[in-house]
Scaffold this active site. Structure first.
Site, mmCIF file in Angstrom:
data_model
loop_
_atom_site.group_PDB
_atom_site.id
_atom_site.type_symbol
_atom_site.label_atom_id
_atom_site.label_comp_id
_atom_site.label_asym_id
_atom_site.label_seq_id
_atom_site.Cartn_x
_atom_site.Cartn_y
_atom_site.Cartn_z
ATOM 1 N N GLU A 18 1.050 -4.217 -7.362
ATOM 2 C CA GLU A 18 1.763 -3.506 -6.286
ATOM 3 C C GLU A 18 2.054 -4.416 -5.094
ATOM 4 O O GLU A 18 2.322 -3.961 -3.983
ATOM 5 C CB GLU A 18 0.962 -2.277 -5.858
ATOM 6 C CG GLU A 18 0.756 -1.261 -6.974
ATOM 7 C CD GLU A 18 1.899 -0.230 -7.122
ATOM 8 O OE1 GLU A 18 2.458 0.188 -6.111
ATOM 9 O OE2 GLU A 18 2.199 0.151 -8.275
ATOM 10 N N HIS A 34 -2.828 2.502 -1.975
ATOM 11 C CA HIS A 34 -2.813 1.044 -1.777
ATOM 12 C C HIS A 34 -3.910 0.715 -0.769
ATOM 13 O O HIS A 34 -4.191 1.516 0.131
ATOM 14 C CB HIS A 34 -1.480 0.568 -1.166
ATOM 15 C CG HIS A 34 -0.302 0.683 -2.078
ATOM 16 N ND1 HIS A 34 0.891 1.222 -1.678
ATOM 17 C CD2 HIS A 34 -0.131 0.314 -3.366
ATOM 18 C CE1 HIS A 34 1.757 1.180 -2.679
ATOM 19 N NE2 HIS A 34 1.161 0.645 -3.719
ATOM 20 N N ASN A 80 -0.397 9.731 -3.812
ATOM 21 C CA ASN A 80 0.183 9.516 -2.481
ATOM 22 C C ASN A 80 0.389 10.924 -1.914
ATOM 23 O O ASN A 80 1.324 11.628 -2.290
ATOM 24 C CB ASN A 80 1.496 8.736 -2.639
ATOM 25 C CG ASN A 80 2.309 8.666 -1.349
ATOM 26 O OD1 ASN A 80 2.071 9.410 -0.419
ATOM 27 N ND2 ASN A 80 3.278 7.775 -1.336
ATOM 28 N N CYS A 104 4.001 -0.531 5.474
ATOM 29 C CA CYS A 104 4.621 -0.427 4.140
ATOM 30 C C CYS A 104 6.040 -0.948 4.150
ATOM 31 O O CYS A 104 6.543 -1.433 3.140
ATOM 32 C CB CYS A 104 4.685 1.022 3.681
ATOM 33 S SG CYS A 104 3.104 1.821 3.500
HETATM 34 O O1 SUG Z 1 4.667 3.785 -3.764
HETATM 35 N N1 SUG Z 1 6.170 6.367 -1.939
HETATM 36 C C1 SUG Z 1 5.687 5.013 -1.994
HETATM 37 C C2 SUG Z 1 5.074 4.626 -0.685
HETATM 38 C C3 SUG Z 1 4.722 3.173 -0.640
HETATM 39 C C4 SUG Z 1 3.933 2.802 0.550
HETATM 40 N N2 SUG Z 1 3.635 1.405 0.533
HETATM 41 C C5 SUG Z 1 2.483 0.852 0.955
HETATM 42 N N3 SUG Z 1 1.417 1.542 1.188
HETATM 43 N N4 SUG Z 1 2.462 -0.434 1.069
HETATM 44 C C6 SUG Z 1 4.675 4.842 -3.119
HETATM 45 O O2 SUG Z 1 3.886 5.776 -3.352
HETATM 46 C C7 SUG Z 1 7.368 8.303 -2.764
HETATM 47 C C8 SUG Z 1 8.739 8.594 -3.315
HETATM 48 C C9 SUG Z 1 8.930 10.048 -3.620
HETATM 49 O O3 SUG Z 1 7.956 10.758 -3.839
HETATM 50 O O4 SUG Z 1 10.106 10.493 -3.663
HETATM 51 C C10 SUG Z 1 6.976 6.847 -2.912
HETATM 52 O O5 SUG Z 1 7.366 6.178 -3.822
#
Ligand code: SUG
Length: 444
Positions: A175, A246, A26, A366
C-alpha cells in the site's frame, strides 16, 4: 552533507470522486456509502491544501487523476460496444465492478508508491515502487497509470528510478508510503526507513478487516531499492481491528520525530529499540499518545495522526497540519493543543479543510506523497507539474468549469459523465504538459 528538502506530490482529486463504500476496514468509507459527493468542492479543497503547503515554503507537485470511468478495465471483463454502452451494461450487470471502475481513489497519493531518497539508496538515485494496492479491487487498477505519472514528474533515469509495482498477488500486498516513515537528522542525511506491515505472506489471517501490507512486500521494496536503515515493525492487530487500515492513520513521522498512538505497533518497545539502534547520528524523539488520552476510535474518526508533520523553513519546531475534524473532536483537539503548548518537538498545529476526502477515509497525509529531493533532483523534476500560484488558479478554474457539485451512484452511470471526464482530462494533459497519449482514451 548534501542538503535536501521534503517535497509533496498530491493527487489531484478526480471528477468522479464519490462515496461507494469500496474499502472494508476503512470506517469512513463504509459509513458514508451511498451519500452524494461534491467533486467540485473536493478538488478545490485539495488544491487549497496544496497551496497552503507551497505557501509554507515546501515544493509542491500535482499528480494527475486517472482516467475514470475505467473503460479498458470493463472491456477486459467482457463488456463490449461503444464506451457508453460498456459503461451502461456494466452498471446494469455488474454494478460492483462498475463502481470500482469509477472510483477516484488515485487521489490518495500516499498510496501511490514507496519512495527511497537518494541519501538512502545504494546508487544515489531516488527510487519509487508504485504500490500494487491489491487488497481492494478499485485500488488495484491504479499502479500502471501511477507509474506513468511518476515517470512524467521524475523524467531522468540518471536521477530517478521508477520501478514497476511488485507482482499483484496477495503475498506481496503493498500500500505504498502509507506504511513507511522515514526518520533522520536532516533530510539530506541517511535515515531510518520504518516499514510497517500488517501480516505475513503465508500467515492465516482471521482479523475482521484485511491487513493490507505484507512483511514480504516491505522487505522486497527495501531490497530492490537497496535502501539503508530499514526497520520492519508489525502493525498493531488491535489497531487494524479498530479500523486502522494503514499505519498512517495512527502514526506520522518527520526528521527525528515519531508521533504515534499507543496501539500503532504490535510491540512498541521493540519498535522503538530497533529505531534507536538504526538511527545513525541522531536521537529519535518519540511522541506517544495513550489510549487513555485518546481512545483509538477518536484517533480514527478525527485523523489526528493522519496529519502532515513538516518543518517550515526557518522554524525549529515541527508543524502538524491536521484536518479540521481534529479540531472538531474535543479529545483530539486537546492532544493537539497540548503538543503546541509543550516543549516537545512539535510546536505548531494548523488545520486544513479536506472534508470531501475525509469522508472516504483520506486525510491531509493520505493526499500527499512525500519525496525528499536534493537541489539538483528538484531541478530535474517536470516544472509544469509544480504548483505555483498561477497553476493553482488555473487548476481551480479548470475544476470549477468541469466538475459537478453533486454525484451519486446513479450519476456515475450517466454516459454524459464519460465525455465530461475526458474533456477535463484532455485539457489537464495540456495544462500539466503531460504529452499526447498520457491517458488510454487518448490513444484513439
Ligand atoms: O484505500 N479510500 C481509501 C483511502 C486511502 C487513505 N490513504 C491513506 N491512509 N494513506 C482507501 O481505503 C474509499 C473509496 C470508496 O469507498 O468509494 C477508498 O478507497
Amino acid at each position: 552533507m548534501i542538503s535536501a528538502v521534503e517535497a509533496n506530490a498530491d493527487g489531484l482529486i478526480g471528477p468522479t470522486h464519490s462515496y461507494a463504500g469500496l474499502s472494508p476496514g476503512n470506517l469512513a468509507s463504509s459509513l458514508n456509502k451511498g451519500e452524494a459527493s461534491n467533486p467540485r468542492a473536493a478538488v478545490l479543497q485539495g488544491l487549497d491544501k496544496m497551496k497552503t503547503l507551497a505557501d509554507l515554503g515546501l515544493p509542491q507537485f500535482v499528480l494527475p487523476p486517472h482516467e475514470r470511468p475505467n473503460i479498458p478495465f470493463l472491456r477486459s471483463l467482457g463488456f463490449s460496444g461503444s464506451d457508453a454502452q460498456v459503461l451502461e451494461r456494466a452498471w446494469k450487470d455488474a454494478p460492483s465492478f462498475a463502481a470500482a471502475a469509477c472510483s477516484a481513489s488515485p487521489m490518495w497519493a500516499a498510496n501511490a508508491a514507496t519512495v527511497t531518497p537518494s541519501a538512502d539508496a545504494h546508487d544515489g538515485r531516488v527510487h519509487f515502487t508504485p504500490a500494487n494496492l491489491i487488497t481492494n479491487l478499485h485500488r488495484s487498477l491504479e499502479h500502471d497509470q501511477t507509474k506513468r505519472a511518476l515517470d512524467a514528474l521524475f523524467p531522468h533515469a540518471s536521477r530517478f528510478a521508477v520501478h514497476d509495482a511488485l507482482p499483484s498477488v496477495a503475498h506481496l500486498a503493498d500500500e505504498g508510503a502509507a506504511n513507511h516513515v522515514r526518520l533522520c537528522r536532516d533530510h539530506g542525511e541517511p535515515g531510518v526507513n520504518l516499514m510497517v506491515w500488517g501480516r505475513e505472506a503465508w500467515e492465516h489471517w482471521d482479523g475482521p478487516y484485511p491487513a493490507r501490507q505484507t512483511r514480504e512486500a516491505s522487505e522486497a521494496i527495501m531490497r530492490r531499492h537497496a535502501a539503508s536503515g530499514a526497520v520492519l515493525a508489525r502493525q498493531g492487530k488491535a489497531a487494524i481491528a479498530g479500523g486502522t487500515f494503514h499505519n498512517d492513520v495512527v502514526c506520522v513521522g518527520a526528521l527525528d520525530t515519531l508521533f504515534f498512538h499507543e496501539l500503532a505497533f504490535e510491540d512498541t518497545e521493540a519498535t522503538k529499540a530497533a529505531i534507536r539502534a538504526a538511527a545513525d547520528g541522531f536521537e529519535p524523539q518519540f511522541v506517544e499518545v495513550s489510549t487513555a488520552d485518546l481512545p483509538l476510535a477518536d484517533a480514527i474518526s478525527s485523523y489526528l495522526f493522519n496529519s502532515m508533520l513538516i518543518r517550515v523553513p526557518g522554524q525549529d519546531r515541527l508543524t502538524l497540519i491536521c484536518p479540521t475534524e481534529t479540531r472538531d473532536n474535543p479529545r483530539s483537539h486537546a492532544v493537539a493543543q497540548g503538543l503546541a503548548a509543550s516543549n516537545g518537538p512539535i510546536g505548531h498545529v494548523e488545520y486544513v479543510d479536506v472534508r470531501q476526502s475525509m469522508r472516504n477515509g483520506g486525510g491531509p497525509a493520505c493526499l500527499r506523497l512525500r519525496v525528499v529531493l536534493t537541489e539538483a533532483e528538484l531541478a530535474a523534476t517536470n516544472p509544469a507539474m509544480r504548483l505555483t500560484d498561477t497553476l493553482h488558479a488555473r487548476l481551480s478554474d479548470w475544476g470549477r468549469r468541469w466538475y459537478r457539485d453533486s454525484l451519486t451512484a446513479h450519476d456515475l452511470a450517466d454516459p454524459a459523465l464519460l465525455d465530461e471526464t475526458r474533456g477535463a482530462l484532455d485539457e489537464l494533459t495540456r495544462i500539466l504538459n503531460l504529452g499526447g497519449g498520457f491517458y488510454p482514451f487518448q490513444h484513439g
